[in-house]
Design an enzyme around this catalytic site. Structure first.
Site, PDB file in Angstrom:
ATOM      1  N   ARG A 389      76.610 -53.742 -89.130  1.00 10.96           N
ATOM      2  CA  ARG A 389      76.852 -54.268 -90.478  1.00 10.96           C
ATOM      3  C   ARG A 389      78.334 -54.411 -90.745  1.00 10.96           C
ATOM      4  O   ARG A 389      78.779 -55.419 -91.290  1.00 10.96           O
ATOM      5  CB  ARG A 389      76.212 -53.378 -91.544  1.00 10.96           C
ATOM      6  CG  ARG A 389      76.310 -53.995 -92.948  1.00 10.96           C
ATOM      7  CD  ARG A 389      75.712 -53.102 -94.031  1.00 10.96           C
ATOM      8  NE  ARG A 389      75.572 -53.821 -95.286  1.00 10.96           N
ATOM      9  CZ  ARG A 389      76.529 -53.944 -96.212  1.00 10.96           C
ATOM     10  NH1 ARG A 389      77.719 -53.396 -96.005  1.00 10.96           N
ATOM     11  NH2 ARG A 389      76.309 -54.611 -97.331  1.00 10.96           N
ATOM     12  N   CYS A 390      79.116 -53.408 -90.358  1.00 13.38           N
ATOM     13  CA  CYS A 390      80.563 -53.468 -90.571  1.00 13.38           C
ATOM     14  C   CYS A 390      81.186 -54.684 -89.890  1.00 13.38           C
ATOM     15  O   CYS A 390      82.135 -55.276 -90.397  1.00 13.38           O
ATOM     16  CB  CYS A 390      81.239 -52.209 -90.026  1.00 13.38           C
ATOM     17  SG  CYS A 390      80.907 -50.705 -90.954  1.00 13.38           S
TER      18      CYS A 390
END
Length: 417
Positions: A389-390
């Site tokens: 996600r990052c």
């Protein structure tokens, strides 16, 4: 083109990534702490891992865009080139003489080469000086390996510098000095690149600190904002006001999290994996709280709480219950896998997510709960403390808004791709 994101789990259409490059090779034992990395990554292996991540997305129908390519194309626009060049030349550390030398150096670079310098930085030894091109006192007193333009190794984590809410982009205001110039690049791309012509902004650099890893779109109209090491209460308040003014949400949940490296962002402790399911670090699942913020009739923010996060989120999402999938199976495994970004998954569709393969127990927990897991290697990518996600900024997802109105219960889940 139009871009739209109203959830964490709607089928992913287009995503922006940053393929790691020479900026990672700038990391040394002398500077990795100040540049926010826990280890010195093996650059070639990190690139292989990232390429495999991008391939996994493409194989499931996701369009992948790269920051480096978008930046080079943006720098073909004269106003963007001037804006970003002036940004690095405004650094007060340079002094007048060195500033002129750097300006001369940048002037002769083509857009792709200039994009490379803006991302990878410029070391003292890479700038040509001589009797006819003096560097001045500042250059003379610099160490040969010192940076004239600092590298941006954390650009790898594309989520933090921008996040989409509906059809608006929030270009964020990064808290750590090592990362603040990232948003100048992101801001220029969204303002000058032809693909993003007409883009509406709901946040911008220079405002109160707010980072994309702290912003979760729990459901259409429901936004959670973590407040901790990177996002301030003032940043959450500013975002709430702007989101409500733009009509992008009906509820903001402000979620205090510990101001620690292991929990730097809200998405390090929880991410959505289905329209009604969250993957969550069990050590805080029962203690995490939230303040519910809505817009009052007079334009002022109305605040309620705190209440348990899971209860407040379910109420805001119009669910009886928000399902929780725990990281790991026992306290030690949970702590280890949370540190290794076990909670930091990227949903490609309801019940389909990308996760690091090393988090064996967490991935097994997901599969037992009916979530399909696309496993990727992250031994080197994770050295900067970030997971799938990052590393990704979705700019287009299939909307989960019900057809009969702008808000309402989450749409029925679709089958994984």
């Amino acid at each position: 083109m139009t871009h739209f994101v109203d959830s964490e789990v709607g089928r992913l259409g287009t995503v922006i990534l940053h393929r790691p490059g020479p900026e990672l090779a700038r990391l040394t034992p002398r500077n990795n702490d100040s540049l926010l990395f826990d280890a010195i990554p093996w650059v070639g292996r990190a690139q292989e891992e990232h390429d495999a991540f991008a391939t996994a997305l493409r194989e499931r129908g996701v369009e992948v865009l790269y920051i480096g390519t978008l930046l080079a194309e943006t720098l073909s626009v004269a106003d963007a080139r001037t804006e970003l060049t002036e940004r690095v030349l405004s650094d007060p550390r340079l002094g007048d003489t060195l500033r002129r030398r750097v300006a001369d150096h940048l002037t002769y670079l083509d857009p792709a080469a200039l994009a490379g310098v803006l991302v990878a930085g410029l070391a003292r030894e890479e700038l040509r000086v001589g009797w006819d091109r003096p560097g001045g006192l500042v250059h003379r007193l610099m160490d040969r390996h010192e940076f004239i333009i600092d590298p941006l190794p954390n650009l790898l984590f594309a989520r933090d510098s921008a996040t989409w809410i509906g059809d608006h982009v929030a270009v964020t205001s990064l808290a750590m000095p090592a990362r603040r110039r990232e948003t100048s690049l992101t801001n220029a791309i969204y303002r000058h690149h032809p693909r993003f012509g007409g883009t509406s902004f709901v946040y911008g650099p220079g405002l109160e600190h707010l980072e994309g890893g702290d912003v979760l779109l729990l459901a259409p109209g429901v936004v959670a904002v973590g407040v901790g090491e990177r996002t301030t209460p003032a940043g959450a308040e500013r975002l709430a006001r702007r989101v409500f003014e733009a009509g992008l949400a009906h509820t903001i949940l402000v979620v205090p999290i510990a101001q620690e490296r292991a929990t730097m962002h809200l998405d390090t402790v929880c991410t959505m994996v289905d329209v009604d399911a969250v993957l969550m670090y069990p050590n805080i699942a029962d203690t995490l709280s939230a303040y519910t913020v809505v817009a009052g009739a007079d334009g002022e923010l109305q605040l309620d709480g705190p209440a348990p996060f899971l209860r407040a989120a379910a109420d805001a999402m119009d669910l009886d219950l928000l399902r929780v999938i725990d990281t790991g199976l026992d306290p030690v495994t949970a702590e280890r896998e949370q540190w290794d970004d076990g909670n930091n998954t990227l949903a490609l569709a309801p019940r389909l997510c990308v996760a690091y393969e090393r988090n064996v127990e967490t991935n097994a927990q997901l599969e037992r709960a009916g979530i399909e897991v696309v496993r990727i290697t992250g031994a080197e990518l994770g050295s900067g403390r970030g997971g799938p996600r990052c590393m990704s900024c979705p700019i287009d997802r299939e909307s989960l808004r019900p057809p009969d109105g702008p808000w309402g219960p989450a749409a029925a889940p679709s089958a994984p791709a």
